[in-house]
Each structure stands twice: as C-alpha cells, then as structure tokens.
Design an enzyme around this catalytic site. Structure first.
Site, PDB file in Angstrom:
ATOM      1  N   ASN A  88      20.667   8.771  -4.389  1.00 25.55           N
ATOM      2  CA  ASN A  88      20.785   7.829  -3.015  1.00 25.55           C
ATOM      3  C   ASN A  88      20.278   8.498  -1.939  1.00 25.55           C
ATOM      4  O   ASN A  88      20.230   7.569  -0.665  1.00 25.55           O
ATOM      5  CB  ASN A  88      22.234   7.218  -3.724  1.00 25.55           C
ATOM      6  CG  ASN A  88      22.150   6.240  -1.831  1.00 25.55           C
ATOM      7  OD1 ASN A  88      21.258   5.325  -1.948  1.00 25.55           O
ATOM      8  ND2 ASN A  88      23.213   7.117  -0.849  1.00 25.55           N
ATOM      9  N   TYR A 153       7.611   7.514   4.810  1.00 23.14           N
ATOM     10  CA  TYR A 153       8.730   7.250   4.061  1.00 23.14           C
ATOM     11  C   TYR A 153       8.053   6.035   2.880  1.00 23.14           C
ATOM     12  O   TYR A 153       8.599   6.469   2.133  1.00 23.14           O
ATOM     13  CB  TYR A 153       9.941   6.733   4.930  1.00 23.14           C
ATOM     14  CG  TYR A 153      10.777   5.734   4.209  1.00 23.14           C
ATOM     15  CD1 TYR A 153      12.378   6.255   3.631  1.00 23.14           C
ATOM     16  CD2 TYR A 153      10.513   4.342   4.040  1.00 23.14           C
ATOM     17  CE1 TYR A 153      13.283   5.830   3.279  1.00 23.14           C
ATOM     18  CE2 TYR A 153      11.824   3.372   3.099  1.00 23.14           C
ATOM     19  CZ  TYR A 153      13.232   4.202   2.547  1.00 23.14           C
ATOM     20  OH  TYR A 153      14.548   3.746   2.328  1.00 23.14           O
ATOM     21  N   LYS A 157       8.212   6.912  -1.147  1.00 24.25           N
ATOM     22  CA  LYS A 157       8.787   5.975  -1.726  1.00 24.25           C
ATOM     23  C   LYS A 157       8.075   5.475  -3.965  1.00 24.25           C
ATOM     24  O   LYS A 157       8.262   4.801  -4.477  1.00 24.25           O
ATOM     25  CB  LYS A 157       9.886   4.492  -1.281  1.00 24.25           C
ATOM     26  CG  LYS A 157      10.671   4.777  -0.488  1.00 24.25           C
ATOM     27  CD  LYS A 157      12.086   5.542  -0.703  1.00 24.25           C
ATOM     28  CE  LYS A 157      13.175   5.854  -0.174  1.00 24.25           C
ATOM     29  NZ  LYS A 157      13.629   6.331  -0.776  1.00 24.25           N
ATOM     30  N   THR A 188      23.776  -2.211   8.064  1.00 26.56           N
ATOM     31  CA  THR A 188      24.709  -1.647   7.714  1.00 26.56           C
ATOM     32  C   THR A 188      25.675  -0.722   8.821  1.00 26.56           C
ATOM     33  O   THR A 188      24.366  -1.182   9.591  1.00 26.56           O
ATOM     34  CB  THR A 188      24.270   0.097   6.728  1.00 26.56           C
ATOM     35  OG1 THR A 188      23.212   0.380   7.579  1.00 26.56           O
ATOM     36  CG2 THR A 188      24.138  -0.098   5.480  1.00 26.56           C
TER      37      THR A 188
END
Length: 247
Positions: A88, A153, A157, A188
């Site tokens: 994760n 990023y 991914k 978050t």
C-alpha cells in the site's frame, strides 16, 4: 466475520490513511498484521491500539530491496506464516509538466510507487507458495486514466496494474492470488491538510457519488480480495472510486 482467523500477513504504509484502515479491518476479522511503515512511532501507536497479540511493527523503507526481504523474514519469525500482503505504501510529488520534473523526483516516485512493489512481491511470493496466499497491490484510479501534472505517479500506477496481472498469471498454479485495488480520491488527514475546502469540494464532484471515499471503504474491498471469499479472483483491478471512472 473471522475471515482471517489463524492467518497473518503484511500491510505496508500501514501507520495512517488507507493502510491503517486495512490493518484495522484485518485485525477485526481475526488476522495478525505486521504494521510496516517508515514512521515507526505512528506504527507503534497503531499497534498499541490494535493489541500486541495481533500486531508487530517493522520500520520499512519500501524502496530498499533488502528491507523488503527482511520484512518477510520478520513476519515469518513473528507469526510463523505469511498468508496475505497489502502493498500500500506510496507517495506523490509536486505537480509539474513532464519536461519540468526534476530527475530525482521522477526516480523517487518510481522507486516508492512501482519498484517497491516488485521488491515486495519478489520476497512475499516465495514465502506463500507452500500453502498459498493472496496479495493486494494498492493502485489508484490514476492507474486507468491520466491526471495533468502527475507523470511519475500516473506512470507508476499504470505499470503497477501490468505487473499485478503478470504476477497473477505466473503464480496462479502456486495458489497465490494477486489483485489490485484502485481507490478514487480518499478523505485522509493529509489530503484535508493540503487542500482548501473549495478544492476538496471540486474533487468530490468528480465522483458520481459526489464525495470522497472513506479509508474504511477501501479497506473493505481489500479485505474481501484477500479472503477465501474471493477464491476465484486473481489478476484483476478493482476500482473503488464512487463512479469516478464512469463519469
């Protein structure tokens, strides 16, 4: 439910956010979890919350191959088995167009968000092949679409999904199931700290459900994919995105 009774495994980036929610869910379902994170103090605080009988703490730099190997050895030493893993941990980077990205920023994101998952599975999978196991790699909706200013990023991914599929094919006959979860944007503390209320509202509006995800919603799907209830599921990508990809 006690889907993980007598089972043990690893969650990386587990000290906060999605990782912490996953660890809580797995422990609530009877599992034992190594809370692996670079922030050892936060990891120990979560371990204290969940209980020493159900958790162990490992300070992990996911971009270090040797640390990933040591994590698997630590898990086997702590719980005498490795049944599941959730890879994760990840980072982002300041927004920049491709030609303006500093080389060290590119390398760091690729190391943490992509190479680290290769290192993790390289050592996790052999520890699982004796009795089988399940792995979830945490991708993103940005594994399926682009996002301006986030070349590293998005690249990481997208590549993570390909690696997940090939690994699932390579180890299906060994009884190791490997899937990816693609969260939409998640509420978050880090996101709320770094964005204005207006920006958060605009981001929420990109999802068909009109809000951001809660970490617990990502954790629920992750736990399902790790459980025996998903015994015929491997090599897949599960968006948990509130309809983001459907808009």
């Amino acid at each position: 439910m006690q889907d993980f009774k007598d089972k043990a495994g690893i969650v990386t980036g587990a000290a906060s956010g999605i990782g912490a929610a996953v660890a809580r869910e797995l422990v609530a379902q009877g599992g034992r979890v190594v809370i692996a994170d670079f922030d050892e103090d936060a990891a120990r605080a979560l371990s204290d919350e969940l209980g020493a009988q159900s958790t162990a703490v490992f300070r992990l730099d996911v971009a270090d191959p040797a640390a990933n190997e040591a994590l698997v050895a630590f898990t086997l030493g702590s719980f005498d088995r490795l049944d599941f893993a959730v890879n994760n941990a990840g980072i982002g980077a300041p927004a920049a167009k491709l030609a303006d990205i500093p080389l060290n920023s590119w390398s760091r994101v690729i190391d943490v968000d992509l190479n680290s998952v290769f290192y993790a599975m390289k050592y996790q999978i052999p520890a699982m092949t004796a009795r089988g196991g399940a792995i979830v790699n945490m991708a993103s909706i940005l594994g399926a679409v682009g996002w301006a200013g986030s070349t590293a990023y998005v690249t990481a991914k997208h590549a993570l999904l390909g690696m997940t599929k090939v690994a699932a094919l390579d180890y299906a006959d060994a009884g190791v199931r490997i899937n990816a979860v693609g969260p939409g944007f998640v509420s978050t503390p880090a996101l709320e700290k770094n964005m204005t209320e207006q920006a958060i509202a605009e981001l929420a509006g990109k999802h068909a459900l009109g809000r951001l995800a809660r970490p617990e919603e990502i954790a629920a799907v992750t736990a399902f994919l790790l459980s025996d209830r998903a015994s015929f599921v491997t090599g897949t990508y599960y968006p948990v995105d509130g309809g983001y990809l459907a808009v």
